[in-house]
Design a protein around this motif. Structure first.
Motif: not given
Length: 252
Positions: A4, A21-22, A40, A100, A105, A107-108
């Motif tokens: 990220l 957007r994560v 978050s 975050l 997470a 794929r953003p």
């Protein structure tokens, strides 16, 4: 550098504007490569921080969100100053970034031109934001070099490790409100303070042996295969011995 952080650095390098957007856990808003807001699902957002002190009502915030004029409705009615809004934005962004940046997470996805309702009242340079999160993570690890307590319920020990202890006001507040079910992030919401402040207090309490540490399940022994051609024999089980062993484990 984590994924990220690398992605944000790349977007900042080309002066991107929009929302990153994560997964379902958070959003990073950028304007010309600068972070104007970050949220978050695990930390209080700006709306929650604004209403937490009682000066701004949920209806006031809803009206500002609907009009999408930034904080102008709040300033115009004298509900808070620009400096107060900037400080609350800083709290929300740093807490969200700390969470975050530490997660892996999905794929953003980047949506160009999307902006937060507050607009650019405050912004971070991406490299400065990453550096501050690194500083905070390093400080947490210096106090207690494990994140095992960051997402676990805060459980005070039933007996002090010595005759007396010295606590800071924040440490005492965390212990008083710890009910054995709330995590540090949930306690931060209850106490109307930053997640980082509570995480630091929790690690300090852990270092002082004032919190119960999560038990990790012991690794199972590797099964040794029987030699070829041999027959496995099963000895009779002493049930009374098993009962005594289970009772001893429950008393630990």
């Amino acid at each position: 550098m984590r994924p990220l952080e690398s992605l944000l650095t790349g977007l900042a390098g080309v002066c991107s504007s929009g929302a990153l957007r994560v997964g379902g856990s958070g959003v990073v808003y950028l304007l010309e490569g600068k972070v104007t807001y970050m949220e978050s699902a695990e930390t209080p957002g700006i709306e929650e921080l604004l209403t937490g002190g009682g000066r701004v009502s949920p209806a006031d915030v809803d009206r500002a969100v609907t009009r999408r004029e930034g904080g102008e409705p709040l300033f115009g009615e004298g509900l808070l100053s620009r400096d107060e809004l900037a400080e609350q934005l800083r709290r929300a962004v740093l807490d969200a970034a700390l969470v975050l940046f530490g997660t892996d997470a999905a794929r953003p996805t980047f949506q160009p031109s999307e902006r937060h309702w507050l607009g650019p009242h405050w912004h971070f340079e991406v490299d400065e934001l990453i550096a501050e999160c690194v500083r905070r993570s390093t400080r947490l690890d210096e106090v207690w070099p494990s994140d095992e307590l960051d997402a676990a319920p805060v459980v005070p020990v039933s007996r002090l490790p010595g005759d007396r202890v010295t606590l800071s006001a924040r440490q005492w507040e965390v212990l008083v409100h710890a009910d054995g079910t709330a995590t540090p992030l949930q306690l931060a919401r209850r106490l109307d303070t930053t997640a980082y402040t509570v995480l630091l207090a929790v690690r300090e309490l852990a270092a002082a042996d004032l919190l119960v540490k999560p038990r990790r399940a012991p690794a199972l022994p590797k099964r040794v295969p029987a030699p070829s051609g041999t027959e496995m024999r099963h000895e009779p089980v002493d049930l009374s011995l098993l009962r005594r062993l289970r009772s001893a484990l429950e008393d630990l």
